[in-house]
Design a protein around this motif. Sequence first.
Motif, PDB file in Angstrom:
ATOM      1  N   CYS A 176       0.861  -1.193   0.000  1.00 15.40           N
ATOM      2  CA  CYS A 176       0.000   0.000   0.000  1.00 15.40           C
ATOM      3  C   CYS A 176       0.897   1.242   0.000  1.00 15.40           C
ATOM      4  CB  CYS A 176      -0.939  -0.016   1.204  1.00 15.40           C
ATOM      5  SG  CYS A 176      -2.158  -1.338   1.153  1.00 15.40           S
ATOM      6  N   GLN A 177       1.655   1.396  -1.068  1.00 11.93           N
ATOM      7  CA  GLN A 177       2.714   2.393  -1.150  1.00 11.93           C
ATOM      8  C   GLN A 177       2.317   3.591  -2.006  1.00 11.93           C
ATOM      9  OE1 GLN A 177       5.371  -1.382  -1.636  1.00 11.93           O
ATOM     10  NE2 GLN A 177       6.789   0.359  -1.746  1.00 11.93           N
ATOM     11  N   ASN A 178       2.966   4.717  -1.750  1.00 18.47           N
ATOM     12  CA  ASN A 178       2.729   5.925  -2.545  1.00 18.47           C
ATOM     13  C   ASN A 178       2.971   5.683  -4.030  1.00 18.47           C
ATOM     14  OD1 ASN A 178       2.074   7.639  -0.339  1.00 18.47           O
ATOM     15  ND2 ASN A 178       4.254   7.902   0.122  1.00 18.47           N
ATOM     16  N   THR A 179       3.795   4.693  -4.340  1.00 20.67           N
ATOM     17  CA  THR A 179       4.078   4.270  -5.712  1.00 20.67           C
ATOM     18  C   THR A 179       2.826   4.272  -6.583  1.00 20.67           C
ATOM     19  OG1 THR A 179       5.724   2.765  -4.759  1.00 20.67           O
ATOM     20  CG2 THR A 179       5.055   2.371  -7.059  1.00 20.67           C
ATOM     21  N   TYR A 180       1.728   3.782  -6.005  1.00 19.56           N
ATOM     22  CA  TYR A 180       0.511   3.517  -6.781  1.00 19.56           C
ATOM     23  C   TYR A 180      -0.493   4.664  -6.768  1.00 19.56           C
ATOM     24  CZ  TYR A 180       2.307  -1.222  -6.917  1.00 19.56           C
ATOM     25  OH  TYR A 180       3.082  -2.318  -7.133  1.00 19.56           O
ATOM     26  N   THR A 181      -0.125   5.774  -6.152  1.00 21.47           N
ATOM     27  CA  THR A 181      -1.067   6.888  -6.026  1.00 21.47           C
ATOM     28  C   THR A 181      -0.791   8.036  -6.990  1.00 21.47           C
ATOM     29  OG1 THR A 181       0.236   8.009  -4.307  1.00 21.47           O
ATOM     30  CG2 THR A 181      -1.383   6.364  -3.569  1.00 21.47           C
ATOM     31  N   ARG A 182       0.269   7.923  -7.763  1.00 18.47           N
ATOM     32  CA  ARG A 182       0.655   9.023  -8.665  1.00 18.47           C
ATOM     33  C   ARG A 182       1.602   8.536  -9.749  1.00 18.47           C
ATOM     34  NH1 ARG A 182       4.486  10.978  -3.833  1.00 18.47           N
ATOM     35  NH2 ARG A 182       2.535  10.545  -2.768  1.00 18.47           N
ATOM     36  N   GLY A 183       1.757   9.339 -10.766  1.00 14.30           N
ATOM     37  CA  GLY A 183       2.761   9.071 -11.792  1.00 14.30           C
ATOM     38  C   GLY A 183       2.482   7.848 -12.629  1.00 14.30           C
ATOM     39  N   VAL A 184       3.543   7.254 -13.154  1.00 13.90           N
ATOM     40  CA  VAL A 184       3.438   6.190 -14.135  1.00 13.90           C
ATOM     41  C   VAL A 184       2.763   4.939 -13.581  1.00 13.90           C
ATOM     42  CG1 VAL A 184       5.724   5.213 -13.625  1.00 13.90           C
ATOM     43  CG2 VAL A 184       4.739   4.951 -15.911  1.00 13.90           C
ATOM     44  N   MET A 185       2.818   4.720 -12.268  1.00 13.68           N
ATOM     45  CA  MET A 185       2.245   3.520 -11.664  1.00 13.68           C
ATOM     46  C   MET A 185       0.893   3.775 -10.985  1.00 13.68           C
ATOM     47  SD  MET A 185       4.144   1.041 -12.483  1.00 13.68           S
ATOM     48  CE  MET A 185       3.340  -0.155 -11.453  1.00 13.68           C
ATOM     49  N   GLU A 186       0.308   4.952 -11.189  1.00 17.60           N
ATOM     50  CA  GLU A 186      -0.984   5.236 -10.533  1.00 17.60           C
ATOM     51  C   GLU A 186      -2.041   4.237 -10.999  1.00 17.60           C
ATOM     52  OE1 GLU A 186      -4.233   8.833  -9.834  1.00 17.60           O
ATOM     53  OE2 GLU A 186      -2.371   9.219 -10.929  1.00 17.60           O
ATOM     54  N   LEU A 187      -2.763   3.676 -10.050  1.00 18.58           N
ATOM     55  CA  LEU A 187      -3.760   2.650 -10.340  1.00 18.58           C
ATOM     56  C   LEU A 187      -5.147   3.251 -10.478  1.00 18.58           C
ATOM     57  CD1 LEU A 187      -2.630  -0.107  -7.820  1.00 18.58           C
ATOM     58  CD2 LEU A 187      -1.794   0.344 -10.145  1.00 18.58           C
ATOM     59  N   GLU A 188      -5.950   2.627 -11.304  1.00 17.37           N
ATOM     60  CA  GLU A 188      -7.332   3.066 -11.465  1.00 17.37           C
ATOM     61  C   GLU A 188      -8.106   2.719 -10.189  1.00 17.37           C
ATOM     62  OE1 GLU A 188     -10.940   1.713 -14.304  1.00 17.37           O
ATOM     63  OE2 GLU A 188      -9.176   2.534 -15.326  1.00 17.37           O
ATOM     64  N   GLY A 189      -8.764   3.726  -9.610  1.00 14.85           N
ATOM     65  CA  GLY A 189      -9.558   3.505  -8.397  1.00 14.85           C
ATOM     66  C   GLY A 189      -8.735   3.337  -7.141  1.00 14.85           C
ATOM     67  N   VAL A 190      -7.496   3.795  -7.156  1.00 19.01           N
ATOM     68  CA  VAL A 190      -6.613   3.546  -6.015  1.00 19.01           C
ATOM     69  C   VAL A 190      -7.100   4.235  -4.743  1.00 19.01           C
ATOM     70  CG1 VAL A 190      -5.005   5.451  -6.514  1.00 19.01           C
ATOM     71  CG2 VAL A 190      -4.206   3.424  -5.266  1.00 19.01           C
ATOM     72  N   GLU A 191      -7.649   5.444  -4.844  1.00 19.19           N
ATOM     73  CA  GLU A 191      -8.076   6.145  -3.626  1.00 19.19           C
ATOM     74  C   GLU A 191      -9.275   5.449  -2.980  1.00 19.19           C
ATOM     75  OE1 GLU A 191      -6.362   8.296  -2.060  1.00 19.19           O
ATOM     76  OE2 GLU A 191      -4.865   8.585  -3.634  1.00 19.19           O
ATOM     77  N   LYS A 192     -10.209   4.974  -3.796  1.00 17.70           N
ATOM     78  CA  LYS A 192     -11.343   4.220  -3.244  1.00 17.70           C
ATOM     79  C   LYS A 192     -10.860   2.921  -2.607  1.00 17.70           C
ATOM     80  CE  LYS A 192     -15.000   6.035  -6.224  1.00 17.70           C
ATOM     81  NZ  LYS A 192     -16.009   5.702  -7.270  1.00 17.70           N
ATOM     82  N   ALA A 193      -9.909   2.278  -3.238  1.00 15.42           N
ATOM     83  CA  ALA A 193      -9.351   1.050  -2.671  1.00 15.42           C
ATOM     84  C   ALA A 193      -8.639   1.329  -1.356  1.00 15.42           C
ATOM     85  CB  ALA A 193      -8.398   0.391  -3.662  1.00 15.42           C
ATOM     86  N   LEU A 194      -7.938   2.444  -1.275  1.00 18.95           N
ATOM     87  CA  LEU A 194      -7.277   2.818  -0.015  1.00 18.95           C
ATOM     88  C   LEU A 194      -8.299   3.136   1.065  1.00 18.95           C
ATOM     89  CD1 LEU A 194      -4.281   4.920  -1.343  1.00 18.95           C
ATOM     90  CD2 LEU A 194      -4.116   2.840   0.058  1.00 18.95           C
TER      91      LEU A 194
END
Length: 198
Positions: A30-48
């Motif tokens: 559950c890293q910042n990696t997935y919240t921005r930039g090239v690795m941002e995931l679709e729906g990541v904030e809802k998943a968090l």
Amino acid sequence: MSEPATLRALSGLPAAPAALAESTLIMIDCQNTYTRGVMELEGVEKALDQAEALLDRARSAGVPIIHIQHDAGEGSPYDVRAEIGAIVDRVAPRGDEPVIVKAFPNSFVGTDLHERLTAAGASNLVLAGFMTHMCVNSTARGGFNLGYAPTVVANATATRALPGNDGAVSAAALQAASLAAIGDLFGIVVDDAGAIPG
């Protein structure tokens, strides 16, 4: 044509998750990696949001919690020494909750996760985190292969679109396929944490 059946059903494996009180929560990458930039995931904030609620529930229930953090080295989007690779603040470890740093998608490979779980007498795992098609999938399979009973909380996971042989595979399609693949044999997939009894 008949309705499709899972290998779990054909093998007589449980269809319902174990109680949270009888489980260990594993928060995967559950890293910042997935919240921005090239690795941002679709729906990541809802998943968090859902992962945070699940984590709060586990803490209130006093069940064991283990955080997993991926490290791909200095300068990578997974650099645990940098802010980008840090665990998102709102789901960060508290107190003596352990953090296991890994270098492979399967959280059991090259770590002491199995030894920790064995020492604690754990058998039921609840998995949340990122990415669904990669580290969540790999950890569920790895856990199953070691004799654990994983449950994946679908809305506390997320993924991203990928290139495919016939064009891009959307994040939604990949999410659905990844969860279905887990649910075929390797673990129970529930829509949300509310489906896991206390």
